[in-house]
Design an enzyme around this catalytic site. Sequence first.
Site, PDB file in Angstrom:
ATOM      1  N   LYS A  16      39.948  32.983 -22.493  1.00  0.00           N
ATOM      2  CA  LYS A  16      39.449  31.778 -21.799  1.00  0.00           C
ATOM      3  C   LYS A  16      38.884  32.093 -20.412  1.00  0.00           C
ATOM      4  CE  LYS A  16      43.436  29.856 -22.109  1.00  0.00           C
ATOM      5  NZ  LYS A  16      44.125  30.770 -23.010  1.00  0.00           N
ATOM      6  N   GLN A 225      47.313  29.360 -21.259  1.00  0.00           N
ATOM      7  CA  GLN A 225      48.100  29.444 -22.504  1.00  0.00           C
ATOM      8  C   GLN A 225      47.266  28.904 -23.682  1.00  0.00           C
ATOM      9  OE1 GLN A 225      50.000  28.018 -19.548  1.00  0.00           O
ATOM     10  NE2 GLN A 225      50.128  30.199 -19.198  1.00  0.00           N
TER      11      GLN A 225
HETATM   12  P1  IMP Z   1      56.673  31.010 -20.291  1.00  0.00           P
HETATM   13  O1  IMP Z   1      55.422  30.212 -20.199  1.00  0.00           O
HETATM   14  O2  IMP Z   1      56.696  32.203 -19.361  1.00  0.00           O
HETATM   15  O3  IMP Z   1      57.913  30.156 -20.161  1.00  0.00           O
HETATM   16  O4  IMP Z   1      56.746  31.655 -21.775  1.00  0.00           O
HETATM   17  C1  IMP Z   1      56.883  30.836 -22.925  1.00  0.00           C
HETATM   18  C2  IMP Z   1      56.071  31.400 -24.089  1.00  0.00           C
HETATM   19  O5  IMP Z   1      54.688  31.270 -23.800  1.00  0.00           O
HETATM   20  C3  IMP Z   1      56.300  32.882 -24.348  1.00  0.00           C
HETATM   21  O6  IMP Z   1      56.153  33.134 -25.746  1.00  0.00           O
HETATM   22  C4  IMP Z   1      55.158  33.544 -23.604  1.00  0.00           C
HETATM   23  O7  IMP Z   1      54.835  34.827 -24.127  1.00  0.00           O
HETATM   24  C5  IMP Z   1      54.062  32.544 -23.849  1.00  0.00           C
HETATM   25  N1  IMP Z   1      53.022  32.552 -22.814  1.00  0.00           N
HETATM   26  C6  IMP Z   1      53.082  32.036 -21.572  1.00  0.00           C
HETATM   27  N2  IMP Z   1      51.934  32.212 -20.919  1.00  0.00           N
HETATM   28  C7  IMP Z   1      51.110  32.843 -21.760  1.00  0.00           C
HETATM   29  C8  IMP Z   1      49.731  33.267 -21.661  1.00  0.00           C
HETATM   30  O8  IMP Z   1      49.045  33.096 -20.658  1.00  0.00           O
HETATM   31  N3  IMP Z   1      49.228  33.884 -22.770  1.00  0.00           N
HETATM   32  C9  IMP Z   1      49.962  34.052 -23.905  1.00  0.00           C
HETATM   33  N4  IMP Z   1      51.223  33.666 -24.043  1.00  0.00           N
HETATM   34  C10 IMP Z   1      51.797  33.062 -22.977  1.00  0.00           C
END
Ligand code: IMP
Length: 428
Positions: A16, A225
């Site tokens: 993105k 994300q």
């Molecule tokens: P958190 O956002 O750090 O709490 O992670 C929660 C889930 O979202 C995990 O599986 C992370 O690997 C995934 N995740 C968070 N941010 C990203 C991103 O920018 N790209 C891919 N996966 C993400």
Amino acid sequence: MPATILVGAQWGDEGKGRIADWLARDADAVARYAGGDNAGHTVSAGGQTFQLHLVPSGVIHPHVRCILGSGMVINPIRLVHELKLLDERGIDISPERIHVSLRAHVIVPAHLELDGARERALGKASIGTTRRGIGPAYQDKAARTGLLVADMLDPDRFAASVQRATEEAAHLLSAQYGLESTTTGDLGLEYGQAAAFLRPYLTDTVAIVHDLLEAGGRLLCEGAQGTLLDLDHGHYPYVTSSSPIAGGALTGLGFGPREVDRVIGVAKAYATRVGGGPFPTEQNNPTGDRLRAVGREYGTTTGRPRRCGWLDAVALRYAARVNGFTELILTKLDVLTGFDPLALATAYDLPGGRTQTLPIHTGTFEQAVPVYETLPGWTDDLGGVRCFEDLPAAAQAYVQHVEALAGVPISLISVGPEREQAVERARS
Ligand code: IMP
């Protein structure tokens, strides 16, 4: 109707940042609406590569204003670091063009410690978070105990609040997890200094967005994300704690749906996921290893190897629905060169029978066995192609098939990491 929303159509990491950079050419402002420095957006331009975590990817374009919206959670130390790095590389970081919402929430070391402690306590059932404190910061926000960016307006009081949050977290760590806090150093001083540095950037971003839209300016909302990591619409609990979907742009920035004319989904030509959670088309085999190697599939934020697999058209159709995509952008088509045949999932076999609809219950989704369609591959290097008709016939057929399965037109295809390595298609 001048707002465009750019959303990850898979599990994040769809490319993105690079697309936001491409679309920013025609935008007056680019705004992040959700998440924090868990995101890692890579943009290559003019022989330089930028890795952005908090600042919108549009920042590389001097004419664009950048907004960090109210729906975000911001680690001030990381933001100062990112701004200083951009400054060193000649990017204009003046407060006249970069604006941080007073209503965003602040991530403090306590959140990072709690994120890590929870993940460790979950053991094999861990979510695989980025350990950037995202979940605990949004948890504090929802519990109405969080720190607002507005609190930074008074650096002394802010420093005291950070200290208090740290002490509370130390208490929780010891009571709940039997752990000692490892936070060291003078947080008050460090956060007070960050607050003082950021002071000129803090503002009412809702007013900025509305003034821009009312003046006929174009706003690009840059998602972080991906759809399948959405707190409400992903497979809970293997999700992030915010709303990466198109609806999140409206709540995160504070404007209404009437302003939106384009909702663009970004999907990789195959699929990747980092962290735990179901991923039916995952290829835990030489195919997945090769996709990882050729696609350089390692996390921008954490460096973790990404899980790799075939494109999942069932999940893509779901993403098209929950976001209301008006078009799709397909990235990294060049990575599929040399794979023959190509496969993509068009349905799942479940204990109750075959379905073409994404099971929303995580336990059911974990049991999904993909039903694949295969398509012939190609061997030609796509890096120099700029026109759809110049793609090998098999690559054209693959794109058209994805388009038909998703039910959304594909308007742009990336064929390499550089800005200009893209094939634009006419919009109907
Ligand atoms: P958190 O956002 O750090 O709490 O992670 C929660 C889930 O979202 C995990 O599986 C992370 O690997 C995934 N995740 C968070 N941010 C990203 C991103 O920018 N790209 C891919 N996966 C993400």
